[in-house]
Design a protein around this motif. Structure first.
Motif, PDB file in Angstrom:
ATOM      1  N   ALA A 145     -11.131  -8.721  18.772  1.00  8.71           N
ATOM      2  CA  ALA A 145      -9.979  -8.098  19.415  1.00  8.71           C
ATOM      3  C   ALA A 145      -8.827  -7.900  18.430  1.00  8.71           C
ATOM      4  CB  ALA A 145      -9.516  -8.939  20.605  1.00  8.71           C
ATOM      5  N   VAL A 146      -8.533  -8.912  17.623  1.00 12.24           N
ATOM      6  CA  VAL A 146      -7.454  -8.784  16.641  1.00 12.24           C
ATOM      7  C   VAL A 146      -7.834  -7.761  15.568  1.00 12.24           C
ATOM      8  CG1 VAL A 146      -6.031  -9.999  14.944  1.00 12.24           C
ATOM      9  CG2 VAL A 146      -6.656 -11.134  17.085  1.00 12.24           C
ATOM     10  N   THR A 147      -9.103  -7.710  15.215  1.00 11.37           N
ATOM     11  CA  THR A 147      -9.573  -6.686  14.277  1.00 11.37           C
ATOM     12  C   THR A 147      -9.310  -5.294  14.836  1.00 11.37           C
ATOM     13  OG1 THR A 147     -11.327  -8.160  13.458  1.00 11.37           O
ATOM     14  CG2 THR A 147     -11.569  -5.814  13.011  1.00 11.37           C
ATOM     15  N   VAL A 174      -3.909  -5.934  25.485  1.00 19.15           N
ATOM     16  CA  VAL A 174      -4.815  -6.018  26.634  1.00 19.15           C
ATOM     17  C   VAL A 174      -6.050  -5.151  26.415  1.00 19.15           C
ATOM     18  CG1 VAL A 174      -5.075  -5.527  29.097  1.00 19.15           C
ATOM     19  CG2 VAL A 174      -2.961  -6.552  28.251  1.00 19.15           C
ATOM     20  N   ALA A 175      -5.834  -3.910  25.975  1.00 22.58           N
ATOM     21  CA  ALA A 175      -6.943  -2.978  25.813  1.00 22.58           C
ATOM     22  C   ALA A 175      -7.900  -3.429  24.713  1.00 22.58           C
ATOM     23  CB  ALA A 175      -6.407  -1.581  25.513  1.00 22.58           C
ATOM     24  N   CYS A 176      -7.360  -3.916  23.610  1.00 24.00           N
ATOM     25  CA  CYS A 176      -8.219  -4.374  22.517  1.00 24.00           C
ATOM     26  C   CYS A 176      -9.041  -5.589  22.937  1.00 24.00           C
ATOM     27  CB  CYS A 176      -7.373  -4.701  21.284  1.00 24.00           C
ATOM     28  SG  CYS A 176      -6.747  -3.240  20.411  1.00 24.00           S
ATOM     29  N   ALA A 211     -14.207  -7.875  24.705  1.00 24.90           N
ATOM     30  CA  ALA A 211     -14.985  -8.626  25.696  1.00 24.90           C
ATOM     31  C   ALA A 211     -16.206  -7.830  26.136  1.00 24.90           C
ATOM     32  CB  ALA A 211     -14.111  -8.984  26.891  1.00 24.90           C
ATOM     33  N   LYS A 212     -16.037  -6.540  26.331  1.00 21.59           N
ATOM     34  CA  LYS A 212     -17.167  -5.700  26.740  1.00 21.59           C
ATOM     35  C   LYS A 212     -18.231  -5.618  25.647  1.00 21.59           C
ATOM     36  CE  LYS A 212     -14.227  -2.955  29.789  1.00 21.59           C
ATOM     37  NZ  LYS A 212     -13.438  -1.711  29.956  1.00 21.59           N
ATOM     38  N   ASP A 261      -4.932   1.735  35.457  1.00 19.81           N
ATOM     39  CA  ASP A 261      -5.032   3.078  34.886  1.00 19.81           C
ATOM     40  C   ASP A 261      -4.432   3.136  33.485  1.00 19.81           C
ATOM     41  OD1 ASP A 261      -6.331   4.141  37.063  1.00 19.81           O
ATOM     42  OD2 ASP A 261      -4.492   4.852  38.037  1.00 19.81           O
ATOM     43  N   HIS A 262      -3.306   2.453  33.289  1.00 16.52           N
ATOM     44  CA  HIS A 262      -2.692   2.414  31.955  1.00 16.52           C
ATOM     45  C   HIS A 262      -3.644   1.762  30.948  1.00 16.52           C
ATOM     46  CE1 HIS A 262       1.359   2.238  34.279  1.00 16.52           C
ATOM     47  NE2 HIS A 262       1.018   3.492  34.050  1.00 16.52           N
ATOM     48  N   ILE A 263      -4.255   0.658  31.334  1.00 18.93           N
ATOM     49  CA  ILE A 263      -5.180  -0.045  30.437  1.00 18.93           C
ATOM     50  C   ILE A 263      -6.379   0.837  30.112  1.00 18.93           C
ATOM     51  CG2 ILE A 263      -6.642  -2.077  30.143  1.00 18.93           C
ATOM     52  CD1 ILE A 263      -4.799  -3.521  32.153  1.00 18.93           C
ATOM     53  N   ARG A 264      -6.905   1.489  31.142  1.00 17.06           N
ATOM     54  CA  ARG A 264      -8.084   2.334  30.940  1.00 17.06           C
ATOM     55  C   ARG A 264      -7.765   3.509  30.002  1.00 17.06           C
ATOM     56  NH1 ARG A 264      -9.290   2.878  35.959  1.00 17.06           N
ATOM     57  NH2 ARG A 264     -10.690   1.081  36.028  1.00 17.06           N
ATOM     58  N   LYS A 265      -6.598   4.113  30.148  1.00 20.32           N
ATOM     59  CA  LYS A 265      -6.207   5.209  29.255  1.00 20.32           C
ATOM     60  C   LYS A 265      -6.040   4.721  27.822  1.00 20.32           C
ATOM     61  CE  LYS A 265      -3.899   8.038  32.785  1.00 20.32           C
ATOM     62  NZ  LYS A 265      -2.603   8.548  33.283  1.00 20.32           N
ATOM     63  N   MET A 266      -5.483   3.504  27.643  1.00 18.01           N
ATOM     64  CA  MET A 266      -5.344   2.961  26.304  1.00 18.01           C
ATOM     65  C   MET A 266      -6.717   2.659  25.709  1.00 18.01           C
ATOM     66  SD  MET A 266      -3.661   2.094  23.666  1.00 18.01           S
ATOM     67  CE  MET A 266      -1.963   2.272  24.224  1.00 18.01           C
ATOM     68  N   GLU A 267      -7.633   2.153  26.518  1.00 16.32           N
ATOM     69  CA  GLU A 267      -8.992   1.923  26.024  1.00 16.32           C
ATOM     70  C   GLU A 267      -9.607   3.221  25.504  1.00 16.32           C
ATOM     71  OE1 GLU A 267     -10.939  -1.784  28.510  1.00 16.32           O
ATOM     72  OE2 GLU A 267     -11.080   0.226  29.361  1.00 16.32           O
ATOM     73  N   LEU A 268      -9.435   4.303  26.259  1.00 16.81           N
ATOM     74  CA  LEU A 268      -9.998   5.585  25.842  1.00 16.81           C
ATOM     75  C   LEU A 268      -9.333   6.099  24.569  1.00 16.81           C
ATOM     76  CD1 LEU A 268     -10.378   7.356  29.316  1.00 16.81           C
ATOM     77  CD2 LEU A 268     -12.209   6.537  27.818  1.00 16.81           C
TER      78      LEU A 268
END
Length: 262
Positions: A86-88, A112-114, A119-120, A144-151
């Motif tokens: 995650a930190v990477t 959060v997104a990283c 984790a996934k 929704d904010h987290i999901r957009k940042m993941e993308l």
């Protein structure tokens, strides 16, 4: 963060050392990992220096590392490899995007997104929490904010999220460098602490994971080695010179400095 019992870990390693595993296959696997790590999107020397010399980026890293290692990772019982990954991701994202000074909501969202992406990648499916369970503080962040940042992160990384980390090598080096320690389990826990200190220091993030893992294992076993002793240990490995003694020695000393008061 690791929940396996010491007795189970000790028994498993004793079985491997006494012939429970195929040594040839393990060596081939380690050599394959070393080949793969060269292709990882690892920080180069200049990028690592840029991160360490930018005050705001260091502030972002401190907040992200605190969130990942101290707050959320332990809450969900994530493995140490997940936290490291995650930190990477955070470091790699900071090379791709500029975060405006003072945008702490964005810092939390990135953290959060990283962590959720790591984790996934690294956790079993049943241990991956839904996005709604991640603590977000008072920043008004929703799923929704987290999901957009993941993308956004996936797009910036071109969906290449697989990383070789130092934790992929620890079992191998532990079986070579720690034959005579009283407890393999306690030694491994110490190695985990040392490897995680790399995240705090930052300047070692540009070194190959195999080098960090070798140095961390040697340090956990003996904190007073000379370069000659390190060379003997590295040359005894069946890796055909894939690890350079000077690189391991440099990381050994930097890790010793980072952990001298621990």
């Amino acid at each position: 963060m690791e929940s396996s019992s010491s007795e189970e870990e000790e028994e498993e390693e004793m079985q491997q050392e006494n012939g429970g595993g195929d040594d040839h296959d393990e060596i081939n696997y380690i050599q394959l990992l070393i080949g793969n790590e060269v292709n990882n999107a690892r920080l180069n020397d200049q990028q690592a220096a840029d991160i360490m010399n930018d005050i705001w980026i260091q502030e972002i890293r401190r907040h992200a590392i605190h969130y990942i290692l101290r707050i959320t990772g332990p809450q969900f019982g994530f493995h140490v490899q997940t936290l490291y990954t995650a930190v990477t991701y955070v470091d790699r994202f900071l090379l791709e995007r500029i975060v405006e000074v003072g945008q702490y909501r964005m810092v939390r969202l990135i953290s959060v997104a990283c962590l959720s992406l790591a984790a996934k990648m690294d956790e079993s499916r049943e241990n991956v929490p839904p996005l709604s369970h991640y603590p977000v503080g008072t920043f008004g962040i929703n799923v929704d904010h987290i999901r957009k940042m993941e993308l956004m992160i996936l797009g910036d990384f071109r969906w290449d999220m697989r990383y070789v980390t130092p934790f992929n090598f620890i079992r191998f080096f532990l079986s070579r460098f720690a034959r005579d320690v009283p407890s393999r389990y306690l030694t491994r826990m110490r190695i985990y602490e040392i490897v995680l200190s790399v995240l705090q220091g930052g300047r070692l993030m540009n070194h190959r994971p195999s080098v960090i893992a070798a140095a961390a294992t040697l340090l956990a076993v003996n904190g007073n080695l000379t370069i000659e002793q390190v060379g003997i240990q590295i040359n005894a490995l069946p890796l055909n010179g894939l690890l350079q003694i000077n690189n391991v020695w440099y990381c050994y000393n930097r890790l010793r400095q980072l952990n001298e008061h621990v």
